[in-house]
Design a protein around this motif. Structure first.
Motif, short mmCIF file in Angstrom:
data_model
loop_
_atom_site.label_atom_id
_atom_site.label_comp_id
_atom_site.label_asym_id
_atom_site.label_seq_id
_atom_site.Cartn_x
_atom_site.Cartn_y
_atom_site.Cartn_z
N ALA A 83 0.60 -1.22 0.13
CA ALA A 83 -0.02 -0.43 0.29
C ALA A 83 1.10 1.67 0.10
O ALA A 83 2.27 1.10 0.19
N GLY A 84 0.22 2.02 -0.25
CA GLY A 84 1.03 3.46 -0.51
C GLY A 84 0.03 4.44 0.98
O GLY A 84 -0.63 4.35 0.73
N THR A 85 0.94 5.35 1.85
CA THR A 85 0.17 4.99 2.84
C THR A 85 0.18 7.18 2.83
O THR A 85 0.96 7.43 3.13
N LEU A 86 -0.76 8.12 2.44
CA LEU A 86 -1.00 9.06 2.38
C LEU A 86 -0.54 10.25 4.16
O LEU A 86 -1.67 8.90 4.82
N TRP A 87 0.27 10.83 4.08
CA TRP A 87 0.23 11.03 5.27
C TRP A 87 0.24 12.91 4.92
O TRP A 87 0.95 13.08 3.95
N GLN A 88 0.74 13.58 6.24
CA GLN A 88 0.60 15.17 6.13
C GLN A 88 -0.08 15.83 4.81
O GLN A 88 0.44 16.79 4.50
N LEU A 89 -1.29 15.77 4.62
CA LEU A 89 -1.82 15.96 4.56
C LEU A 89 -2.97 17.60 4.60
O LEU A 89 -3.33 17.36 5.61
N ALA A 90 -2.56 18.81 3.93
CA ALA A 90 -2.71 19.69 4.52
C ALA A 90 -3.57 20.62 3.13
O ALA A 90 -3.16 20.77 2.06
N VAL A 91 -4.55 21.81 3.52
CA VAL A 91 -4.30 22.31 2.61
C VAL A 91 -4.42 23.97 2.75
O VAL A 91 -5.27 24.18 3.93
N LEU A 92 -4.20 24.72 2.13
CA LEU A 92 -4.59 26.05 2.10
C LEU A 92 -6.00 26.47 3.51
O LEU A 92 -6.39 26.54 2.44
#
Length: 177
Positions: A83-92
């Protein structure tokens, strides 16, 4: 200052449409990413960009025509097998709820599939229902919980250990034929 006769009082709303691009986040982008977190967080992102150069992770940015990042996320390929693990997602913050998070997650999923993997995973803090609702709309389903911890810099500049209960979510991705 006088108002034009017949003009509505107060501020007026208008909309602007800008083309956005998704590309790799670059070290040169970090000074313009202060909206994403504290200096401690950005130092961590810089370390992740070193990992990206080694091929361990991808780190993406959604950018305006000027090249300024307005969203970012990492994809770690070493957290969970297959799997690819998404992390540190942030939007202005001023651009949240405009579809940019969905654009970023879709781009991340394409990167995962491009690595020959068919599953995306992420964790979301229990006290972040807006983010969880986004992931559910994008097809992610909860499969467990775990406690995660990381260093967090407070407004006073003091670094403290932050601990949060997170819901683990996953999505099966279709590989193109």
């Amino acid at each position: 200052m006088s108002q034009r006769p017949g003009a509505p009082a107060g501020p007026t709303a208008s909309s602007v449409t800008l083309p956005l691009t998704v590309r790799d986040l670059l070290p040169a982008d970090l000074p313009s990413c202060g909206w994403a977190g504290t200096p401690l967080h950005l130092a961590n992102v810089a370390r992740q960009l070193d990992r990206a150069r080694r091929g361990e992770v991808d780190y993406l940015a959604v950018c305006t025509p000027s090249g300024a990042p307005v969203a970012k996320c990492g994809i770690d390929y070493r957290v969970r097998e297959g799997a690819g693990t998404l992390w540190q997602l942030a939007v202005l913050p001023a651009l949240q709820s405009c579809g940019i998070g969905g654009l970023l997650v879709s781009a991340a999923e394409r990167r995962i599939v491009g690595r020959g993997l068919s599953r995306a995973e992420l964790s979301v803090e229990e006290d972040n229902p807006r983010a969880r609702a986004l992931y559910e709309r994008l097809g992610y389903t909860a499969y467990g919980q775990e406690t995660e911890s990381w260093d967090q810099q407070g407004p006073d500049g003091v670094v403290r250990r932050h601990e949060a209960v997170c819901t683990l979510m996953r999505k099966e991705l279709e590989r193109p034929l």
